[in-house]
Design an enzyme around this catalytic site. Structure first.
Site, PDB file in Angstrom:
ATOM      1  CB  CYS A  52    -103.047  -4.231  -7.365  1.00 16.95           C
ATOM      2  SG  CYS A  52    -104.594  -5.087  -6.986  1.00 16.95           S
ATOM      3  CB  CYS A  90    -102.660  -7.214  -4.315  1.00 15.17           C
ATOM      4  SG  CYS A  90    -102.519  -5.504  -3.744  1.00 15.17           S
ATOM      5  NE  ARG A 133     -89.829 -11.586 -21.781  1.00 16.67           N
ATOM      6  CZ  ARG A 133     -90.627 -10.591 -22.173  1.00 16.67           C
ATOM      7  NH1 ARG A 133     -91.934 -10.789 -22.187  1.00 16.67           N
ATOM      8  NH2 ARG A 133     -90.121  -9.431 -22.528  1.00 16.67           N
ATOM      9  CG  HIS A 135     -93.414  -1.324 -24.486  1.00 17.97           C
ATOM     10  ND1 HIS A 135     -92.857  -1.869 -25.613  1.00 17.97           N
ATOM     11  CD2 HIS A 135     -94.257  -0.349 -24.918  1.00 17.97           C
ATOM     12  CE1 HIS A 135     -93.352  -1.253 -26.694  1.00 17.97           C
ATOM     13  NE2 HIS A 135     -94.203  -0.325 -26.292  1.00 17.97           N
TER      14      HIS A 135
HETATM   15  C1  BV8 Z   1    -101.649   0.612 -27.661  1.00 13.83           C
HETATM   16  C2  BV8 Z   1     -93.964  -5.396 -23.072  1.00 13.83           C
HETATM   17  C3  BV8 Z   1    -103.674   1.794 -27.415  1.00 13.83           C
HETATM   18  C4  BV8 Z   1     -94.471  -6.772 -22.732  1.00 13.83           C
HETATM   19  C5  BV8 Z   1     -94.524  -5.040 -25.429  1.00 13.83           C
HETATM   20  C6  BV8 Z   1    -101.626  -1.535 -36.096  1.00 13.83           C
HETATM   21  C7  BV8 Z   1    -100.997  -0.311 -36.178  1.00 13.83           C
HETATM   22  C8  BV8 Z   1    -100.606   0.368 -35.034  1.00 13.83           C
HETATM   23  C9  BV8 Z   1    -100.822  -0.194 -33.778  1.00 13.83           C
HETATM   24  C10 BV8 Z   1    -101.419  -1.414 -33.729  1.00 13.83           C
HETATM   25  C11 BV8 Z   1    -101.850  -2.083 -34.853  1.00 13.83           C
HETATM   26  N1  BV8 Z   1    -102.433  -3.248 -34.456  1.00 13.83           N
HETATM   27  C12 BV8 Z   1    -102.371  -3.344 -33.107  1.00 13.83           C
HETATM   28  C13 BV8 Z   1    -101.781  -2.229 -32.677  1.00 13.83           C
HETATM   29  C14 BV8 Z   1    -101.508  -1.895 -31.352  1.00 13.83           C
HETATM   30  C15 BV8 Z   1    -100.332  -2.666 -30.802  1.00 13.83           C
HETATM   31  C16 BV8 Z   1     -99.260  -2.996 -31.813  1.00 13.83           C
HETATM   32  O1  BV8 Z   1     -98.418  -2.163 -32.121  1.00 13.83           O
HETATM   33  N2  BV8 Z   1     -99.282  -4.247 -32.322  1.00 13.83           N
HETATM   34  C17 BV8 Z   1     -98.263  -4.670 -33.275  1.00 13.83           C
HETATM   35  C18 BV8 Z   1     -98.093  -6.191 -33.174  1.00 13.83           C
HETATM   36  C19 BV8 Z   1     -98.703  -4.230 -34.672  1.00 13.83           C
HETATM   37  N3  BV8 Z   1     -99.775  -1.795 -29.813  1.00 13.83           N
HETATM   38  C20 BV8 Z   1    -100.279  -1.816 -28.568  1.00 13.83           C
HETATM   39  O2  BV8 Z   1    -101.162  -2.548 -28.199  1.00 13.83           O
HETATM   40  C21 BV8 Z   1     -99.692  -0.779 -27.611  1.00 13.83           C
HETATM   41  N4  BV8 Z   1    -100.754  -0.101 -26.966  1.00 13.83           N
HETATM   42  O3  BV8 Z   1    -101.609   0.776 -28.848  1.00 13.83           O
HETATM   43  O4  BV8 Z   1    -102.611   1.072 -26.839  1.00 13.83           O
HETATM   44  C22 BV8 Z   1    -104.473   2.283 -26.285  1.00 13.83           C
HETATM   45  C23 BV8 Z   1    -104.541   3.653 -26.057  1.00 13.83           C
HETATM   46  C24 BV8 Z   1    -105.336   4.106 -25.009  1.00 13.83           C
HETATM   47  C25 BV8 Z   1    -106.006   3.190 -24.185  1.00 13.83           C
HETATM   48  C26 BV8 Z   1    -105.891   1.827 -24.413  1.00 13.83           C
HETATM   49  C27 BV8 Z   1    -105.125   1.360 -25.467  1.00 13.83           C
HETATM   50  C28 BV8 Z   1     -98.868  -1.460 -26.545  1.00 13.83           C
HETATM   51  C29 BV8 Z   1     -97.735  -2.225 -27.182  1.00 13.83           C
HETATM   52  C30 BV8 Z   1     -96.780  -2.713 -26.094  1.00 13.83           C
HETATM   53  C31 BV8 Z   1     -96.728  -4.235 -26.078  1.00 13.83           C
HETATM   54  N5  BV8 Z   1     -95.728  -4.656 -25.113  1.00 13.83           N
HETATM   55  N6  BV8 Z   1     -93.612  -5.342 -24.502  1.00 13.83           N
HETATM   56  C32 BV8 Z   1     -93.411  -7.837 -22.874  1.00 13.83           C
HETATM   57  O5  BV8 Z   1     -92.257  -7.499 -23.191  1.00 13.83           O
HETATM   58  O6  BV8 Z   1     -93.756  -9.014 -22.668  1.00 13.83           O
HETATM   59  S1  BV8 Z   1     -94.058  -5.099 -27.045  1.00 13.83           S
HETATM   60  C33 BV8 Z   1     -92.602  -5.955 -27.188  1.00 13.83           C
HETATM   61  O7  BV8 Z   1     -92.503  -6.361 -28.520  1.00 13.83           O
HETATM   62  C34 BV8 Z   1     -91.367  -5.133 -26.964  1.00 13.83           C
HETATM   63  O8  BV8 Z   1     -91.503  -4.222 -25.934  1.00 13.83           O
HETATM   64  C35 BV8 Z   1     -91.135  -4.473 -28.295  1.00 13.83           C
HETATM   65  O9  BV8 Z   1     -91.871  -3.293 -28.385  1.00 13.83           O
HETATM   66  C36 BV8 Z   1     -91.730  -5.469 -29.244  1.00 13.83           C
HETATM   67  C37 BV8 Z   1     -90.653  -6.311 -29.896  1.00 13.83           C
HETATM   68  O10 BV8 Z   1     -89.999  -5.475 -30.794  1.00 13.83           O
HETATM   69  P1  BV8 Z   1     -88.417  -5.399 -30.801  1.00 13.83           P
HETATM   70  O11 BV8 Z   1     -87.931  -4.944 -29.499  1.00 13.83           O
HETATM   71  O12 BV8 Z   1     -88.085  -4.616 -31.994  1.00 13.83           O
HETATM   72  O13 BV8 Z   1     -87.950  -6.896 -30.949  1.00 13.83           O
HETATM   73  P2  BV8 Z   1     -87.978  -7.775 -32.272  1.00 13.83           P
HETATM   74  O14 BV8 Z   1     -87.601  -9.156 -31.890  1.00 13.83           O
HETATM   75  O15 BV8 Z   1     -89.259  -7.518 -33.011  1.00 13.83           O
HETATM   76  O16 BV8 Z   1     -86.807  -7.172 -33.168  1.00 13.83           O
HETATM   77  C38 BV8 Z   1     -85.469  -7.321 -32.737  1.00 13.83           C
HETATM   78  C39 BV8 Z   1     -84.655  -6.552 -33.761  1.00 13.83           C
HETATM   79  O17 BV8 Z   1     -83.287  -6.574 -33.350  1.00 13.83           O
HETATM   80  C40 BV8 Z   1     -84.705  -7.145 -35.149  1.00 13.83           C
HETATM   81  O18 BV8 Z   1     -84.807  -6.100 -36.088  1.00 13.83           O
HETATM   82  C41 BV8 Z   1     -83.355  -7.860 -35.277  1.00 13.83           C
HETATM   83  O19 BV8 Z   1     -82.890  -7.848 -36.621  1.00 13.83           O
HETATM   84  C42 BV8 Z   1     -82.484  -6.994 -34.425  1.00 13.83           C
HETATM   85  N7  BV8 Z   1     -81.338  -7.659 -33.787  1.00 13.83           N
HETATM   86  C43 BV8 Z   1     -81.271  -8.925 -33.307  1.00 13.83           C
HETATM   87  N8  BV8 Z   1     -80.066  -9.116 -32.723  1.00 13.83           N
HETATM   88  C44 BV8 Z   1     -79.385  -7.936 -32.816  1.00 13.83           C
HETATM   89  C45 BV8 Z   1     -80.192  -7.000 -33.510  1.00 13.83           C
HETATM   90  N9  BV8 Z   1     -79.800  -5.743 -33.773  1.00 13.83           N
HETATM   91  C46 BV8 Z   1     -78.578  -5.382 -33.351  1.00 13.83           C
HETATM   92  N10 BV8 Z   1     -77.740  -6.215 -32.683  1.00 13.83           N
HETATM   93  C47 BV8 Z   1     -78.107  -7.498 -32.402  1.00 13.83           C
HETATM   94  N11 BV8 Z   1     -77.256  -8.331 -31.757  1.00 13.83           N
END
Ligand code: BV8
Length: 296
Positions: free
Chosen positions: A132, A195, A73, A124
């Site tokens: 590290c 690291c 990536r 993110h």
């Molecule tokens: C946390 C970095 C707590 C890494 C990423 C249920 C409810 C609420 C929360 C949760 C739950 N179950 C689990 C959770 C927690 C979890 C979560 O939300 N899970 C999801 C699956 C439900 N969240 C977490 O774990 C977060 N942390 O809650 O911590 C905590 C607190 C204290 C102490 C300890 C812990 C951390 C989440 C961060 C994860 N990391 N990224 C990496 O990139 O590898 S997430 C990653 O996926 C991205 O950063 C982004 O956030 C997500 C993808 O989403 P999008 O960017 O929207 O991409 P996607 O493909 O889905 O959509 C693309 C869109 O674009 C589409 O709509 C498409 O139609 C559109 N599109 C396409 N082409 C175009 C377009 N639009 C316009 N023009 C175009 N050309």
């Protein structure tokens, strides 16, 4: 994709009188720069199951595989260029001090479009910071654009890069990232980034994995923006499926501060949770085309 002139005019009227705007950016913003989204056609999640790769558990279990995923990536993001939407958002930030961008993207393209950094919160993290793996004992981190990040992660040129023209010619435009097998030679631990400070632990990508808390300073900056005495005029939701939290939660929080929501998305059905209010806008199409039009 034609957009309604009436909606465009009404958005421009609101934009002209706006003082405070919040934007939430997702992978769709960088799609036109050639970077696959997570859920769309050819998306990363659909093929490489990056939810399972984007976790501390995956890294502890098979750091070599996770590093191959992130090195790939990094490679793709370094090959990509910011698109007109990245530049239009950076320009809006320069002319509107009350504009704040919350980006879920780790690809570095907003930064390379010279988005003012004090108005850009990387929810993110970024692919281009390494740190590290054991923050409890070692606080080392570095900015790093080396590609590959270490020689053992070199991607053989034979591997079709889905964003390259040759690949698209070869497979046609419906090339799916799954056509590209990240080479999976078994990597020895000593082959992976280590690291340089504690000399024992591995370095990991400076991104926020699932189950990890977002950086405190980012959460604080977003809360400060939301808790400002003045309301928020517009919440821009650009190229995101708004399914990951707490990032997606900022949309509702902005609504509670009076914001009208403007969604720019390729997919008509991808609307934020919480219902659709009068006064909101939905512009269906490519962010790279629509965002410059909307923000001009
Ligand atoms: C946390 C970095 C707590 C890494 C990423 C249920 C409810 C609420 C929360 C949760 C739950 N179950 C689990 C959770 C927690 C979890 C979560 O939300 N899970 C999801 C699956 C439900 N969240 C977490 O774990 C977060 N942390 O809650 O911590 C905590 C607190 C204290 C102490 C300890 C812990 C951390 C989440 C961060 C994860 N990391 N990224 C990496 O990139 O590898 S997430 C990653 O996926 C991205 O950063 C982004 O956030 C997500 C993808 O989403 P999008 O960017 O929207 O991409 P996607 O493909 O889905 O959509 C693309 C869109 O674009 C589409 O709509 C498409 O139609 C559109 N599109 C396409 N082409 C175009 C377009 N639009 C316009 N023009 C175009 N050309």
């Amino acid at each position: 994709m034609e957009i309604s002139q009436e909606d465009l005019a009404s958005f421009h009227t609101a934009l002209k009188s706006s003082k405070r705007i919040l934007a939430l950016l997702g992978a769709g913003l960088s799609a036109s720069s050639g970077l696959p989204t997570f859920r769309g056609a050819g998306g990363l999640w659909r093929t490489h199951d990056s939810i399972s790769l984007a976790t501390p558990e995956a890294f502890n279990k098979n750091a070599g595989l996770v590093w191959q995923f992130y090195n790939y990536r990094r490679h793709m993001a370094l090959q990509a260029q910011p698109n007109p939407a990245h530049y239009a958002l950076a320009e809006l930030a320069r002319r509107m001090p009350g504009f704040m961008t919350l980006s879920q993207n780790v690809d570095g393209l907003s930064q390379r479009a010279n988005h003012p950094m004090k108005q850009l919160q990387l929810l993110h993290g970024t692919l281009f910071e390494l740190r590290c793996v054991d923050r409890a004992v070692c606080r080392y981190s570095e900015t790093n654009f080396t590609d590959p990040v270490v020689p053992a992660l070199e991607i053989p040129t034979s591997d079709l890069d889905p964003t390259s023209n040759e690949a698209r010619k070869e497979k046609g435009n419906d090339l799916d990232i799954s056509d590209v097998q990240i080479p999976l030679p078994a990597l020895k631990r000593e082959d992976l980034p280590t690291c340089p400070k504690c000399k024992t632990n591995l370095l990991r990508p400076g991104v926020v994995w699932f189950g990890e808390s977002l950086p405190f300073h980012v959460l604080e900056a977003a809360e400060d923006f939301l808790n400002h005495p003045n309301d928020i005029d517009i919440m821009l939701v650009i190229g995101t499926s708004a399914k990951v939290y707490p990032a997606a939660g900022y949309i509702e929080k902005a609504r509670e501060r009076g914001a009208r929501v403007c969604v720019i998305n390729m997919d008509e059905t991808d609307r934020p949770a919480g219902g659709w209010m009068d006064g909101n806008w939905f512009f269906r199409g490519d962010a790279a085309v629509l965002v410059p039009k909307l923000l001009e």
